[in-house]
Design a protein around this motif. Sequence first.
Motif, PDB file in Angstrom:
ATOM      1  N   GLY A   1       0.801  -1.217   0.000  1.00  0.00           N
ATOM      2  CA  GLY A   1       0.000   0.000   0.000  1.00  0.00           C
ATOM      3  C   GLY A   1       0.831   1.263   0.000  1.00  0.00           C
ATOM      4  O   GLY A   1       0.532   2.224  -0.727  1.00  0.00           O
TER       5      GLY A   1
ATOM      6  N   ALA B   1      -0.842   5.938   2.272  1.00  0.00           N
ATOM      7  CA  ALA B   1      -1.961   5.141   1.754  1.00  0.00           C
ATOM      8  C   ALA B   1      -2.679   5.936   0.676  1.00  0.00           C
ATOM      9  O   ALA B   1      -2.857   7.157   0.812  1.00  0.00           O
ATOM     10  CB  ALA B   1      -2.927   4.778   2.871  1.00  0.00           C
TER      11      ALA B   1
ATOM     12  N   LEU C   1      -6.297   0.612   1.780  1.00  0.00           N
ATOM     13  CA  LEU C   1      -5.259  -0.298   2.214  1.00  0.00           C
ATOM     14  C   LEU C   1      -4.348   0.387   3.233  1.00  0.00           C
ATOM     15  O   LEU C   1      -3.780   1.446   2.954  1.00  0.00           O
ATOM     16  CB  LEU C   1      -4.438  -0.755   1.000  1.00  0.00           C
ATOM     17  CG  LEU C   1      -3.809  -2.138   1.046  1.00  0.00           C
ATOM     18  CD1 LEU C   1      -4.865  -3.215   1.236  1.00  0.00           C
ATOM     19  CD2 LEU C   1      -3.022  -2.395  -0.232  1.00  0.00           C
TER      20      LEU C   1
ATOM     21  N   GLN D   1      -7.596  -3.058   5.874  1.00  0.00           N
ATOM     22  CA  GLN D   1      -8.277  -1.988   5.153  1.00  0.00           C
ATOM     23  C   GLN D   1      -9.064  -1.143   6.148  1.00  0.00           C
ATOM     24  O   GLN D   1      -9.448  -1.616   7.222  1.00  0.00           O
ATOM     25  CB  GLN D   1      -9.216  -2.560   4.091  1.00  0.00           C
ATOM     26  CG  GLN D   1      -8.513  -3.365   3.015  1.00  0.00           C
ATOM     27  CD  GLN D   1      -9.468  -3.935   1.990  1.00  0.00           C
ATOM     28  OE1 GLN D   1     -10.664  -3.677   2.020  1.00  0.00           O
ATOM     29  NE2 GLN D   1      -8.942  -4.725   1.071  1.00  0.00           N
TER      30      GLN D   1
END
Length: 375
Positions: free
Chosen positions: A95, A128, A164, A207
């Motif tokens: 990520g 992210a 993510l 997540q």
Amino acid sequence: MSGITDGFAGTDEQEELRRTARAFFELKSPEHEVRRVMETPEGYDREVWRQMADQLGLHGLAIGEEFGGSGYGYAELGVVVEESGRALLPGPFFGSVVMAGSALMCCDDEGAQSRYLPRIATGKTIAALALTEQSGRWSAETIHTSARRRGTQWFINGSKTFVLDGHVADLLLVVARTDAGVSLFAVDDTEGLSRRMLSTLDATRRQARIDFDDTPAELIGTEGQAWPALSHALDIAAACLAAEQVGGAQRCLEIAVGYAKTRRQFGRPIGSFQAVRHKCADLMLEIECARGAAQYAVHTAAQRLDELPAAASLAKAYCSDVYTKAAAANIQIHGGIGFTWEHPAHMYFKRAKSSEHLLGDPAYHRGLLADRVGI
């Protein structure tokens, strides 16, 4: 069963990187460590994260030297993510380094690159990419989160989901819509920001849902012009994810073959039975084809070739199917024990299914591929 496809065999330097990364991940991410880290709130080991950056320099492989990276490229990054997929490495490497790092590398904003990329390259910042919303689709028309400027400051309102590593990210790259169109913003504080970790199938890949309420943000690049760069970054990420899927599929085959050689029924190894032998042989053929597709996609990213969009979608669609098939076959060959929590087969199957949907499922990428090649 190294499975090196001759047509895309790596350079000596890349193969040495593969050996180094595999040895490191085997030492730092064995099954018992994966299970331990899965149960932690953060979902990754800070010390392993630091060693990956400081000792091996993995975070900066595809980041230019002018921005604090080592300046190698996506071919080398593809090698590392394949090995990380083989080891089921939990944590924010994909990520932060692949997705967020590529988004910054593709944006036309040297100031933002100079501010953020060096910290990503050293592992001091976990980044992210906050793109998907309630639909979960990776397309421009699904972006409804808005950004408005008041004076010289931008403010974001809306929600992002399936982000993510959003629960631990120090830097959020938020895709939002302004009056001029889709734009990219950096959010690096918590004012007007709330996060909620989501319950996911794959505990090795976390997540989060992130809600923005007049959250201060910094515009990256040109207002309304972010999607072409983001689309390119997503293609790079899809190519790297395909390589990661190949690593996982290869490991599933190795585990299945190892079991088939030692598990005996009716006085002989089950690997001697035609049904099992043929299943393993078929998997090997499909994994080799998947490896070729993934390596070609990563090659087009590394060489900045025009074929990248088609190659990335082809690889992501095919490698997703092959990984899921390999993970399911691994469980089937093991029989009852393969369904138990104590066996690692279920962890690979869950990673395969989560990766299948990350960045778009096979049906989505087949549609993209058809559009991209003019079918």
